[in-house]
Design an enzyme around this catalytic site. Structure first.
Site, mmCIF file in Angstrom:
data_model
loop_
_atom_site.group_PDB
_atom_site.id
_atom_site.type_symbol
_atom_site.label_atom_id
_atom_site.label_comp_id
_atom_site.label_asym_id
_atom_site.label_seq_id
_atom_site.Cartn_x
_atom_site.Cartn_y
_atom_site.Cartn_z
ATOM 1 N N HIS A 37 -6.144 4.626 3.497
ATOM 2 C CA HIS A 37 -5.757 5.551 2.424
ATOM 3 C C HIS A 37 -4.281 5.381 2.073
ATOM 4 O O HIS A 37 -3.917 5.243 0.893
ATOM 5 C CB HIS A 37 -6.046 6.985 2.895
ATOM 6 N N GLU A 38 -3.429 5.376 3.093
ATOM 7 C CA GLU A 38 -1.994 5.240 2.846
ATOM 8 C C GLU A 38 -1.647 3.833 2.360
ATOM 9 O O GLU A 38 -0.774 3.664 1.493
ATOM 10 C CB GLU A 38 -1.210 5.579 4.116
ATOM 11 N N HIS A 44 -2.222 3.644 -1.359
ATOM 12 C CA HIS A 44 -1.118 4.221 -2.142
ATOM 13 C C HIS A 44 0.006 3.206 -2.312
ATOM 14 O O HIS A 44 0.517 2.992 -3.420
ATOM 15 C CB HIS A 44 -0.555 5.461 -1.433
#
Length: 220
Positions: free
Chosen positions: A24-25, A28
């Site tokens: 997820h990170e 980003h």
């Protein structure tokens, strides 16, 4: 609960959760670089190495404690990937896509998990570890769908708040960002009191739909 049982639960619940958070990170940071900001890369955050994304409390202590004590509340977080909006060509639009990348990455992982279940069911259904693999993959799907749905809640500092910002007047969004410490506390209260249990319905519905789709595709 003995150590063997805790170890097994860490393998089933924590490892998929950790990978989902890191991916997820990473998403980003990857989209931020595509949009012109390489801050995450410069700070060593454009990686799937969990050490780079771990928050001591949110990534390790709370999730593992929840497993060890069989808590009904299992949640956590990773360190947010840094983004410098001054490096973006169109900050308002670019931040929308950067924020959306996180939840979309978890939906992608859920789809990959469903595909993996289909492969296990088709080619390894009678294997020694097939049942365990399917259990882990099912948990992986649910975990990713929960992260996607939860992060899309339209509240700062969640991704959903930044996605919503694309459609709000700049002055209103600025006020919301300035008060995100308040909404963070509100969010924590909602989690700890179980008031976000309504998220379970869309999460389990979508997860089960993916699992059934994977199994039906191979005639199981």
């Amino acid at each position: 609960m003995d150590m063997m049982e805790i170890g097994a639960k860490i393998g089933v619940y924590f490892i998929p959760f950790l990978f989902a958070l890191c991916f997820h990170e990473f998403a980003h940071g990857w989209v931020a670089r595509l949009r012109g900001d390489n801050t995450a890369e410069q700070m060593g955050r454009l990686t799937l190495n969990p050490v780079a994304h771990m928050d001591l409390i949110g990534t390790l202590i709370l999730p593992i404690a929840a497993i060890a004590f069989s808590s009904p509340i299992f949640f956590g977080w990773a360190k947010p990937v840094p983004v410098n909006s001054r490096n973006l060509k169109n900050p308002r639009v670019d931040m929308f896509w950067i924020a959306l990348a996180g939840p979309l990455s978890n939906i992608l992982l859920a789809l990959v998990g469903a595909f993996a279940i289909a492969l296990v069911a088709k080619y390894y259904s009678f294997g020694m570890y097939a049942k365990g693999a399917v259990t882990i993959l099912q948990t992986f799907i649910v975990t990713n769908m929960f992260l996607a749905v939860f992060n899309l809640l339209p509240m700062h500092p969640l991704d959903g708040g930044k996605v919503l910002a694309r459609f709000l007047p700049a002055s209103l969004n600025y006020k919301l960002e300035q008060n995100e410490h308040i909404t963070s506390m509100v969010l924590m209260v909602l989690v700890l009191t179980g008031m976000l249990r309504f998220l379970a319905e869309p999460v389990y519905w979508s997860s089960q739909h993916l699992i059934n789709l994977a199994l039906s595709g191979v005639g199981v």
